[in-house]
Design an enzyme around this catalytic site. Structure first.
Site, mmCIF file in Angstrom:
data_model
loop_
_atom_site.group_PDB
_atom_site.id
_atom_site.type_symbol
_atom_site.label_atom_id
_atom_site.label_comp_id
_atom_site.label_asym_id
_atom_site.label_seq_id
_atom_site.Cartn_x
_atom_site.Cartn_y
_atom_site.Cartn_z
ATOM 1 N N LYS A 79 0.853 -1.193 0.000
ATOM 2 C CA LYS A 79 0.000 0.000 0.000
ATOM 3 C C LYS A 79 0.887 1.241 0.000
ATOM 4 O O LYS A 79 1.874 1.297 0.742
ATOM 5 C CB LYS A 79 -0.904 -0.028 1.247
ATOM 6 N N SER A 159 -9.894 2.344 2.738
ATOM 7 C CA SER A 159 -8.987 2.990 1.833
ATOM 8 C C SER A 159 -8.032 2.061 1.100
ATOM 9 O O SER A 159 -7.407 2.472 0.124
ATOM 10 C CB SER A 159 -8.164 4.014 2.622
ATOM 11 N N SER A 183 -10.229 0.193 7.078
ATOM 12 C CA SER A 183 -9.644 0.182 5.728
ATOM 13 C C SER A 183 -8.983 -1.103 5.286
ATOM 14 O O SER A 183 -8.596 -1.230 4.123
ATOM 15 C CB SER A 183 -8.633 1.313 5.586
HETATM 16 N N1 GLN Z 1 -13.351 4.844 5.893
HETATM 17 C C1 GLN Z 1 -12.750 5.332 7.095
HETATM 18 C C2 GLN Z 1 -12.333 6.773 6.921
HETATM 19 O O1 GLN Z 1 -12.555 7.274 5.881
HETATM 20 C C3 GLN Z 1 -11.599 4.469 7.500
HETATM 21 C C4 GLN Z 1 -10.369 4.738 6.735
HETATM 22 C C5 GLN Z 1 -9.231 3.928 7.213
HETATM 23 O O2 GLN Z 1 -9.404 2.954 7.950
HETATM 24 N N2 GLN Z 1 -8.045 4.350 6.821
HETATM 25 O O3 GLN Z 1 -11.791 7.380 7.802
#
Ligand code: GLN
Length: 493
Positions: A79, A159, A183
């Site tokens: 990532k 994400s 995410s």
């Molecule tokens: N969807 C969540 C956010 O937008 C979690 C994102 C994440 O875990 N990096 O904050």
């Protein structure tokens, strides 16, 4: 000759060790898959030479009769939130365009030390903020999954959408993810793969671009539970460079995998039956309960009374921490600099940040700055921290009655790109089941459970006690063995 890209991490590791194929052949096969999948936009940078070099080292070690490292011959996707020395790292933001880290994150270094090779850097929501991968400055990742007779592009989750896409499309046997509020788990659920967020502090955050430091955790995304266990063993471990890193030995999770849940109690939190949840998710959840009972577990209903406050608390705490963490991108130290003619320092900060950050990142910085401001700190930030404590206490009490919790991972299957983008609240609601475990720092995993009426994957989430990744993995394995989930997306790219 089998297509080597159909193999998972354990099969590649074992096959290389036993001489069934060369690590170089594996790396070449995955490099070719990556090269042919540009339509998915999963990779921001391709590093075929990195994968080949690691493979050659594995083959040479085997030829010399050496004991192979735990991930020898296994190429993975990284990532693009992990700083990689000499390889562009942007967190999918324009503000980091051109940034080439002079250092390696601890998690990626741990993987290279274990013998893994890198296929490339994976696309993500900008600074890991999002649930659909639509906030990347470098274009959407397109899920390899589609609804039947429908070419509408679907969200791969976020994400870690590049990671979920790479693994589910067979471009990589495993990939790193990070999870601040879901995410790893939500994109795994959307694409029919497995992913685990370990206990906060298991994986070092050093060299991982920070979003919300009290929540961020790295973890693996892979085809099955065993592969997640193998990869997590390599990623985790104490790191003196991260003050929140736990000074504990890494357990041998793979060796202790067992789908026998006799004597275990599985809690089903009643507050997770949220309004408007699709019947298919309810059905899958019940199916998961039956599978775990079949594996020997006793099922108990538990209560997590503060669940409904988790999402609002998260969307105060995470932006607050983000607004502080992202203050460092000012045009002085990294990547982009916008220095208008005749401008002063303040103008440069403003111009750089206006040009470099995407809309969602700006939204979070604004919210975060607001909730931390003198007049609103107590009303929002302090309240949210109190709620966080209550949520952690809910879990503590629930775990007096059970060993793990079972819930759905997300309230829906993958949605279409564009469907929720204009409505941040609708997007945030997608995190309703994943955020509580993040606030409490607990290990949590998503495993595929089945398909919805459109043939799209649905995930089940297992949440464990602090440091009980083993209990989470074992319950995941019990589900995996009973779900028999073998569906794969049909290649259209
Ligand atoms: N969807 C969540 C956010 O937008 C979690 C994102 C994440 O875990 N990096 O904050």
């Amino acid at each position: 000759m089998t297509d080597l890209t159909t193999l998972g991490i354990a099969a590649i590791r074992d096959g290389v060790r036993d001489g069934q194929f060369k690590a170089r052949e594996v790396a070449e096969a995955f490099n070719a898959k990556v090269a042919g999948a540009d339509a998915l936009n999963a990779f921001l940078v391709k590093t075929p030479e990195h994968a080949l070099a690691a493979a050659d080292a594995a083959d040479a070690a085997r030829a010399a009769g050496e004991t192979l490292k735990p991930l020898a011959g296994v190429p993975i996707g990284m990532k693009d939130l992990f700083a990689t020395k000499g390889v562009a790292t942007t967190a999918a933001s324009k503000i980091l365009e051109g940034f080439v880290p002079p250092y390696e994150s601890t998690v990626s270094q741990n993987l290279w030390n274990a013998g893994a090779g890198m296929l490339g850097k994976l696309n993500l929501d900008q600074f890991a903020m999002g649930s659909s991968n639509e906030t990347s400055a470098f274009g959407n990742v397109i899920s390899p999954w589609r609804r039947p007779n429908d070419t509408a592009p679907l969200a791969p989750g976020g994400s870690s959408g590049g990671s979920s896409t790479a693994v589910s499309a067979g471009l990589a046997p495993g990939a790193t993810g990070t999870d601040t509020g879901g995410s790893i788990r939500q994109p795994a659920a959307f694409t029919g793969i497995s992913g685990i967020k370990p206990t906060y502090g298991r994986c070092s955050r050093w060299g991982t671009i920070a979003f919300a430091s009290s929540l961020d955790q790295a973890g693996p995304m892979a085809r099955d539970v065993r592969d997640c266990a193998i990869m997590l063993e390599a990623m985790a471990g104490f790191d003196a460079k991260d003050a929140t890193s736990l000074k504990l030995d890494v357990p041998t999770w793979e060796a202790a995998l067992s789908a026998d849940l006799k004597g275990k109690r599985v809690g089903v939190p009643k507050e997770y039956r949220v309004d408007g949840m699709p019947a298919e998710i309810e059905t899958l959840w019940q199916q998961g309960i039956d599978w775990l009972r079949d594996a020997g577990a006793e099922i108990v209903e538990v209560s997590l009374p503060h669940t409904k406050y988790a999402l609002p608390a998260y969307y105060i705490i995470a932006p607050a921490e983000a607004s502080s963490n992202l203050a460092r991108y000012d045009g002085v130290r990294y990547g982009l600099r916008d220095l208008p003619e005749g401008a002063g320092l303040q103008d440069m900060y403003a111009a750089t940040r206006a040009a470099g950050f995407g809309d969602e990142v700006k939204r979070r910085i604004l919210i975060g700055t607001y909730v931390l401001s003198a007049g609103f700190y107590d009303a929002y930030y302090t309240q949210a921290q109190k709620v966080r404590t209550l949520i952690a206490r809910d879990f503590e009490r629930a775990f007096e009655q059970c060993d793990v919790l079972l819930t759905p991972t997300a309230p829906s299957a993958a949605f279409a790109l564009g469907e929720k983008q204009a409505d941040p609240l609708a997007m945030y609601l997608n995190d309703v089941f994943t955020v509580p475990a993040s606030l409490a720092g607990l290990p949590a995993m998503s495993v595929p459970g089945g398909l919805d009426k459109d043939g799209l994957p649905l995930g089940l989430q297992i949440i464990g006690k602090p440091l009980d990744e083993q209990g989470v993995l074992n319950a995941g394995l019990a589900i995996e063995q009973r779900a028999g989930f073998t569906a794969r997306p049909q290649a259209w790219w």
